[in-house]
Design an enzyme around this catalytic site. Structure first.
Site, PDB file in Angstrom:
ATOM      1  N   GLY A 188       0.817  -1.214   0.000  1.00 26.02           N
ATOM      2  CA  GLY A 188       0.000   0.000   0.000  1.00 26.02           C
ATOM      3  C   GLY A 188       0.846   1.256   0.000  1.00 26.02           C
ATOM      4  N   GLY A 190      -0.279   4.315   0.140  1.00 25.37           N
ATOM      5  CA  GLY A 190      -1.123   5.420   0.590  1.00 25.37           C
ATOM      6  C   GLY A 190      -0.376   6.225   1.642  1.00 25.37           C
ATOM      7  N   VAL A 191      -1.110   7.066   2.363  1.00 24.01           N
ATOM      8  CA  VAL A 191      -0.478   7.953   3.345  1.00 24.01           C
ATOM      9  C   VAL A 191       0.293   7.150   4.393  1.00 24.01           C
ATOM     10  CG1 VAL A 191      -0.934   9.698   5.106  1.00 24.01           C
ATOM     11  CG2 VAL A 191      -2.316   9.656   3.030  1.00 24.01           C
ATOM     12  N   VAL A 245      -0.347  -8.214  -4.663  1.00 16.65           N
ATOM     13  CA  VAL A 245       0.247  -9.260  -3.839  1.00 16.65           C
ATOM     14  C   VAL A 245      -0.672 -10.480  -3.873  1.00 16.65           C
ATOM     15  CG1 VAL A 245       0.941  -9.896  -1.504  1.00 16.65           C
ATOM     16  CG2 VAL A 245       1.457  -7.610  -2.391  1.00 16.65           C
ATOM     17  N   GLY A 278      -5.344   0.217   3.993  1.00 16.31           N
ATOM     18  CA  GLY A 278      -6.512   1.024   4.344  1.00 16.31           C
ATOM     19  C   GLY A 278      -7.127   0.569   5.655  1.00 16.31           C
ATOM     20  N   ASP A 319     -14.156   8.202  12.042  1.00 13.90           N
ATOM     21  CA  ASP A 319     -13.829   7.174  11.041  1.00 13.90           C
ATOM     22  C   ASP A 319     -14.959   6.177  10.820  1.00 13.90           C
ATOM     23  OD1 ASP A 319     -11.327   8.292  10.831  1.00 13.90           O
ATOM     24  OD2 ASP A 319     -10.221   6.452  11.296  1.00 13.90           O
ATOM     25  N   HIS A 451       8.718  38.274   5.431  1.00 13.58           N
ATOM     26  CA  HIS A 451       9.890  37.838   4.665  1.00 13.58           C
ATOM     27  C   HIS A 451      11.075  37.659   5.606  1.00 13.58           C
ATOM     28  CE1 HIS A 451      12.734  37.474   1.403  1.00 13.58           C
ATOM     29  NE2 HIS A 451      13.516  38.325   2.048  1.00 13.58           N
TER      30      HIS A 451
HETATM   31  C1  LIG Z   1      -0.352   5.054  11.397  1.00 17.94           C
HETATM   32  C2  LIG Z   1      -1.460   6.071  11.295  1.00 17.94           C
HETATM   33  C3  LIG Z   1      -1.152   7.404  11.127  1.00 17.94           C
HETATM   34  C4  LIG Z   1      -2.167   8.348  11.046  1.00 17.94           C
HETATM   35  N1  LIG Z   1      -1.822   9.659  10.894  1.00 17.94           N
HETATM   36  C5  LIG Z   1      -2.795  10.599  10.816  1.00 17.94           C
HETATM   37  C6  LIG Z   1      -2.467  11.961  10.711  1.00 17.94           C
HETATM   38  O1  LIG Z   1      -1.295  12.341  10.687  1.00 17.94           O
HETATM   39  N2  LIG Z   1      -3.472  12.863  10.646  1.00 17.94           N
HETATM   40  C7  LIG Z   1      -4.799  12.482  10.666  1.00 17.94           C
HETATM   41  O2  LIG Z   1      -5.685  13.336  10.594  1.00 17.94           O
HETATM   42  N3  LIG Z   1      -5.131  11.181  10.770  1.00 17.94           N
HETATM   43  C8  LIG Z   1      -4.174  10.240  10.864  1.00 17.94           C
HETATM   44  N4  LIG Z   1      -4.520   8.927  11.006  1.00 17.94           N
HETATM   45  C9  LIG Z   1      -5.967   8.582  11.044  1.00 17.94           C
HETATM   46  C10 LIG Z   1      -6.541   8.893  12.432  1.00 17.94           C
HETATM   47  O3  LIG Z   1      -5.832   8.157  13.390  1.00 17.94           O
HETATM   48  C11 LIG Z   1      -8.022   8.543  12.466  1.00 17.94           C
HETATM   49  O4  LIG Z   1      -8.685   9.236  11.435  1.00 17.94           O
HETATM   50  C12 LIG Z   1      -8.634   8.949  13.789  1.00 17.94           C
HETATM   51  O5  LIG Z   1      -8.001   8.300  14.864  1.00 17.94           O
HETATM   52  C13 LIG Z   1     -10.126   8.618  13.812  1.00 17.94           C
HETATM   53  O6  LIG Z   1     -10.661   9.072  15.012  1.00 17.94           O
HETATM   54  P1  LIG Z   1     -11.937   8.375  15.677  1.00 17.94           P
HETATM   55  O7  LIG Z   1     -12.124   9.057  16.979  1.00 17.94           O
HETATM   56  O8  LIG Z   1     -13.041   8.351  14.708  1.00 17.94           O
HETATM   57  O9  LIG Z   1     -11.523   6.856  15.903  1.00 17.94           O
HETATM   58  P2  LIG Z   1     -10.342   6.179  16.740  1.00 17.94           P
HETATM   59  O10 LIG Z   1      -9.200   7.087  16.893  1.00 17.94           O
HETATM   60  O11 LIG Z   1     -10.117   4.864  16.098  1.00 17.94           O
HETATM   61  O12 LIG Z   1     -10.955   5.992  18.188  1.00 17.94           O
HETATM   62  C14 LIG Z   1     -12.040   5.163  18.424  1.00 17.94           C
HETATM   63  C15 LIG Z   1     -12.003   4.734  19.875  1.00 17.94           C
HETATM   64  O13 LIG Z   1     -13.212   4.065  20.196  1.00 17.94           O
HETATM   65  C16 LIG Z   1     -12.930   2.957  21.022  1.00 17.94           C
HETATM   66  N5  LIG Z   1     -14.024   2.004  20.903  1.00 17.94           N
HETATM   67  C17 LIG Z   1     -14.450   1.379  19.779  1.00 17.94           C
HETATM   68  N6  LIG Z   1     -15.533   0.607  20.054  1.00 17.94           N
HETATM   69  C18 LIG Z   1     -15.768   0.742  21.381  1.00 17.94           C
HETATM   70  C19 LIG Z   1     -16.725   0.203  22.255  1.00 17.94           C
HETATM   71  N7  LIG Z   1     -17.696  -0.606  21.804  1.00 17.94           N
HETATM   72  N8  LIG Z   1     -16.673   0.526  23.576  1.00 17.94           N
HETATM   73  C20 LIG Z   1     -15.714   1.383  24.030  1.00 17.94           C
HETATM   74  N9  LIG Z   1     -14.777   1.941  23.230  1.00 17.94           N
HETATM   75  C21 LIG Z   1     -14.805   1.631  21.920  1.00 17.94           C
HETATM   76  C22 LIG Z   1     -11.601   2.456  20.484  1.00 17.94           C
HETATM   77  O14 LIG Z   1     -10.935   1.677  21.454  1.00 17.94           O
HETATM   78  C23 LIG Z   1     -10.880   3.760  20.189  1.00 17.94           C
HETATM   79  O15 LIG Z   1     -10.158   4.198  21.306  1.00 17.94           O
HETATM   80  C24 LIG Z   1      -3.532   7.956  11.126  1.00 17.94           C
HETATM   81  C25 LIG Z   1      -3.848   6.607  11.310  1.00 17.94           C
HETATM   82  C26 LIG Z   1      -2.836   5.672  11.401  1.00 17.94           C
HETATM   83  C27 LIG Z   1      -3.206   4.235  11.616  1.00 17.94           C
END
Ligand SMILES: Cc1cc2nc3c(=O)[nH]c(=O)nc-3n(C[C@H](O)[C@H](O)[C@H](O)COP(=O)(O)OP(=O)(O)OC[C@H]3O[C@@H](n4cnc5c(N)ncnc54)[C@H](O)[C@@H]3O)c2cc1C
Length: 475
Positions: A188, A190-191, A245, A278, A319, A451
C-alpha cells in the site's frame, strides 16, 4: 441501577473526546467510554490517533528525519560531528513518552471539563441505554438522552497475507519495532504506507512498497504526485506500482511475498511485511439488536450531513462514518454534534478538509485538484511557485517542491491549493482559512506575508495565477 446522562459518547479518539468536552462546555452531563488498551495492557484515552496513529507516527518521522539530516546535511552547514549512532531504544522510549503524555492529557481535560471518563467496553442497547463492561467484569447501564458513536476504524487485513503481529504486521506493530528490519515490505502506497516506509528507510531498512494501483497517489493533484514520486525514487524508496500481492508466508523468520505485475509473478523476501491497505469502520459488538442504527454496504454507520444516525437521538462521528478518515474531520464532527445536541449552531464544511502526508518533502492539499476542476468544465487558472526560489527554504536546506493554487477564471475564487515542500502541513492552514472565507487569489495577493518565510510561496503562487509573480518567472 442505571446512571443518567445527557450525553454518552462511545469512543474517546479524536472524534469522541472533543464531542464529550464540547458537550460538557455546553453544560450537559456527559460520560465518555473507551476500551482502548495499549500493548502494556493499560487503558488509554485518545483512540487510534494518539496511541497508534497520528502522534506516534509523527514522533518517529521527526526522529528519523533528524537522523537522516544529521547524516547527510550537517556537513553542508559546516557542522562536523563524530560518528553518528542510532539508539532505537531511546527513539522508541521518546515516542512512547509522547503518547503517554498526550493520552494522560485527555484524562486531565475530562476532569477539568467535568466529563466522566469510563474505561471498558460499551454497547448501545435499545431505548438509548448503554451497557458498559469494565475490565474487572463489572457491568453498569447508563441512561442517555443522546448517544454519540465514535468507535473509529481498524486496519484492513488481507486473507492471503495472514497477520501474525511479528513478521506480517499492521501499522501499529510497525510503529513499535525494536530493531530496524534489514528488508521491509509495505503493501500500500497510501499515506500510512509512505509515512512508515519513510521512517524505516531513513533508519536503514531497504524498503519495497507494493501498490496495486497503476497511478501514484491518484487522489492528489498530479503535478504534486509526480514531483513526490521523483523525490521518493531519489530517496531509494522502491515503489512498485501496478503490483498485486498474491500471497505471503513466513519461513525461517522471513516473509516470502509473491506478487504479480504486467510482466508476471515475482518473489520478494523481506524481514517484516507491513499491510497498509486502508482501514475499515469498527462496529464490532457496538450495537444490540433493535437499536435502529443502520450500517451502509461498506459497514459505515449511516448518517446525514449533521451526523444523525437512523435512530432518534443517536449520532455517529469520525472514522466510523463516511468521509475522509482523518482526525481533524472527526474532531469537527464531534464539535458539531455537541453543539446541535445543546440546541446551538453546528456545521462541518466538508469541502474544505485539509490532507497532509508527513513525508519529506511534506505533501498537503485542500479543495479540488487541477484534474477535478478540469473535469468539472469550469474555466480555471493555475499559479505555482517553486521553493527553489524561496530564500527561507534555501536557508533551511529544504528548497524542494512547490506551492500551487488553482482558482476560477470567472470570479477568481480559490478552488484548490496543493503543496509539496517544507512544512507543507503547516502552510496549508492559510489556504484552508482562505477557502473557508471563500477568498479569491487576489485576497491572498493583497495579504502581506512576512519575509523571509515559507508562506511567501503561497503569496507568490497566488500572484503567479495572474502572471504577476515577482520572485519567479511567470509562465
Ligand atoms: C499510522 C497512522 C497514522 C495516522 N496519521 C494521521 C495523521 O497524521 N493525521 C490524521 O488526521 N489522521 C491520521 N490517522 C488517522 C486517524 O488516526 C483517524 O482518522 C482517527 O483516529 C479517527 O478518530 P476516531 O475518533 O473516529 O476513531 P479512533 O481514533 O479509532 O478511536 C475510536 C475509539 O473508540 C474505542 N471504541 C471502539 N468501540 C468501542 C466500544 N464498543 N466501547 C468502548 N470503546 C470503543 C476504540 O478503542 C478507540 O479508542 C492515522 C492513522 C494511522 C493508523
Amino acid at each position: 441501577m442505571s446512571e443518567a446522562y445527557d450525553v454518552v459518547v462511545i469512543g474517546a479518539g479524536p472524534a469522541g473526546y472533543p464531542a464529550a468536552i464540547r458537550a460538557a462546555q455546553n453544560k450537559l452531563k456527559v460520560a465518555c467510554v473507551d476500551e482502548w488498551r495499549n500493548t502494556d495492557g493499560g487503558y488509554a484515552f485518545g483512540g487510534t490517533c494518539l496511541n497508534a496513529g497520528c502522534i506516534p507516527s509523527k514522533a518517529l518521522l521527526e526522529s528519523s528525519e533528524l537522523y537522516e539530516r544529521a547524516k547527510e546535511e550537517l556537513s553542508h552547514h559546516g557542522l562536523k560531528i563524530g560518528a553518528l549512532e542510532l539508539d532505537l531504544a531511546q527513539m522508541q522510549k521518546r515516542r512512547a513518552s509522547i503518547v503517554k503524555a498526550m493520552t494522560q492529557g485527555i484524562t486531565a481535560l475530562f476532569k477539568a471539563s467535568g466529563v466522566v471518563g469510563l474505561q471498558g467496553h460499551a454497547r448501545l442497547l435499545t431505548g438509548n441505554q448503554v451497557l458498559v463492561k469494565s475490565a474487572d467484569g463489572g457491568e453498569k447501564t447508563l441512561q442517555a438522552k443522546h448517544v454519540v458513536l465514535a468507535s473509529g476504524s481498524t486496519p484492513i487485513r488481507l486473507n492471503a497475507v495472514p497477520h501474525d503481529g511479528t513478521h506480517i504486521i499492521d501499522s501499529w506493530n510497525a510503529l513499535e519495532l525494536d530493531a530496524v528490519p534489514a528488508r521491509l515490505g509495505v503493501i500500500g502506497a497510501g499515506v500510512i504506507g509512505l509515512e512508515l516506509g519513510s521512517v524505516w528507510r531513513r533508519l536503514g531498512s531497504e524498503v519495497t512498497v507494493l501498490e496495486a494501483l497503476e497511478e501514484f497517489l491518484p487522489t492528489v493533484d498530479q503535478t504534486i504526485a509526480r514531483e513526490a514520486q521523483r523525490h521518493f525514487k531519489k530517496q531509494r524508496l522502491d515503489i512498485k506500482l501496478g503490483t498485486k500481492v498474491a500471497r505471503a508466508s513466513v519461513t525461517d523468520g522471513a516473509v516470502d511475498v509473491v506478487y504479480a505485475d504486467a510482466q508476471g509473478e515475482h518473489a520478494l523476501k523481506v524481514d517484516k511485511l507491513v499491510v497498509a491497505v486502508g482501514r475499515r469502520p469498527f462496529t464490532e459488538d457496538l450495537l444490540a439488536q433493535g437499536t435502529g442504527v443502520e450500517l451502509d454496504a461498506r459497514g459505515f454507520i449511516r448518517v446525514d450531513e449533521h451526523c444523525r444516525t437512523t435512530a432518534a437521538n443517536v449520532w455517529a462521528i469520525g472514522d466510523v462514518v463516511r468521509g475522509p478518515m482523518l482526525a481533524h474531520k472527526g474532531k469537527e464532527e464531534g464539535i458539531m454534534v455537541a453543539e446541535l445536541i445543546a440546541g446551538r449552531y453546528g456545521e462541518v464544511n466538508y469541502k474544505v478538509i485539509p490532507s497532509v502526508i508527513y513525508t519529506a518533502p511534506e505533501i498537503a492539499w485542500v479543495g479540488q485538484t487541477e484534474e477535478q476542476v478540469k473535469a468539472s468544465g469550469r474555466a480555471y487558472k493555475v499559479g505555482a511557485f517553486p521553493f527553489a526560489a524561496s530564500g527561507r527554504a534555501r536557508a533551511m536546506d529544504a528548497a524542494q517542491g512547490m506551492a500551487k493554487i488553482v482558482s476560477a477564471q470567472d470570479d477568481d475564487e480559490i478552488l484548490g491549493v496543493h503543496i509539496i515542500g517544507p512544512m507543507a502541513g503547516e502552510l496549508i492552514s492559510e489556504a484552508v482559512l482562505a477557502m473557508e472565507y471563500s477568498a479569491s487569489t487576489e485576497d491572498i495577493q493583497r495579504t502581506i506575508h512576512a519575509h523571509p518565510t515559507l508562506s511567501e510561496a503561497i503569496h507568490e503562487a497566488a500572484l503567479a495565477a495572474d502572471k504577476r509573480a515577482i520572485d519567479t518567472i511567470n509562465r
